[in-house]
Design a protein around this motif. Structure first.
Motif, PDB file in Angstrom:
ATOM      1  N   ALA A  56       1.100  -1.291   0.162  1.00 11.70           N
ATOM      2  CA  ALA A  56       0.131  -0.120  -0.109  1.00 11.70           C
ATOM      3  C   ALA A  56       0.728   1.142  -0.286  1.00 11.70           C
ATOM      4  CB  ALA A  56      -0.679   0.210   1.229  1.00 11.70           C
ATOM      5  N   VAL A  82      -5.661  -0.273  -3.494  1.00 15.13           N
ATOM      6  CA  VAL A  82      -4.115  -0.866  -2.960  1.00 15.13           C
ATOM      7  C   VAL A  82      -2.824  -0.828  -4.077  1.00 15.13           C
ATOM      8  CG1 VAL A  82      -2.821  -2.103  -1.880  1.00 15.13           C
ATOM      9  CG2 VAL A  82      -4.894  -1.678  -0.531  1.00 15.13           C
ATOM     10  N   PRO A 116      -7.709  -2.143   4.181  1.00 13.02           N
ATOM     11  CA  PRO A 116      -7.406  -2.260   2.109  1.00 13.02           C
ATOM     12  C   PRO A 116      -9.056  -2.026   1.273  1.00 13.02           C
ATOM     13  CG  PRO A 116      -6.720  -4.262   3.133  1.00 13.02           C
ATOM     14  CD  PRO A 116      -6.606  -3.346   3.927  1.00 13.02           C
TER      15      PRO A 116
END
Length: 151
Positions: A56, A82, A116
């Motif tokens: 990320a 991400v 995420p």
């Protein structure tokens, strides 16, 4: 790098930022990544702030003067998807004094690392001469409609 969450000011109905928001809302100019101001004085750019080893990524949106060494961090944010980079659209007012930035993020603070699978939209107008960021008021949605009905 320390994170710089957006320090967002409130838009008053009879302020210069309100006039720019109306201009940008009624603009026939496409809403896309347009980093250079129409007057050629400024350029918006993105800088990756997180270490290369992370999947990320954390970024800063920055503004630099084309004829000076001046550079400003407008705010920092996590990528919304991400590993895909910043998801944002940018457009300038006709005179280059206001910049609208609209997109999605998983958050504006470096710590803690966000989920995420969850992201939220943002919509800001940055006033260059004031060096201020404003949240663009929502044009609708369930929360605003409920508050207008008095619920």
């Amino acid at each position: 790098m320390l994170s710089k969450p957006p320090d967002v000011s409130t838009v008053g109905p009879h302020t210069s930022v309100a006039l720019y928001i109306r201009e940008l809302d009624h603009s026939d100019k496409e809403y896309y990544w347009s980093p250079s101001s129409p007057d050629g004085k400024w350029e918006l750019y993105i800088q990756r702030e997180s270490p290369d080893s992370r999947l990320a990524c954390f970024y800063s949106l920055r503004l630099r003067g084309n004829n000076s060494t001046e550079s400003r961090i407008l705010f920092t944010l996590w990528d919304a998807d991400v590993g895909s980079g910043v998801r944002a659209n940018v457009r300038w007012s006709k005179d280059g004094k206001a910049l609208q930035i609209d997109g999605d993020t998983r958050g504006f603070s470096y710590e803690p690392t966000p989920d995420p699978m969850k992201f939220d939209p943002f919509n800001f107008v940055y006033m260059v001469e004031e060096d201020k960021l404003y949240a663009v008021p929502s044009k609708g949605g369930a929360n605003q409609q409920a508050s207008e009905k008095g619920n």
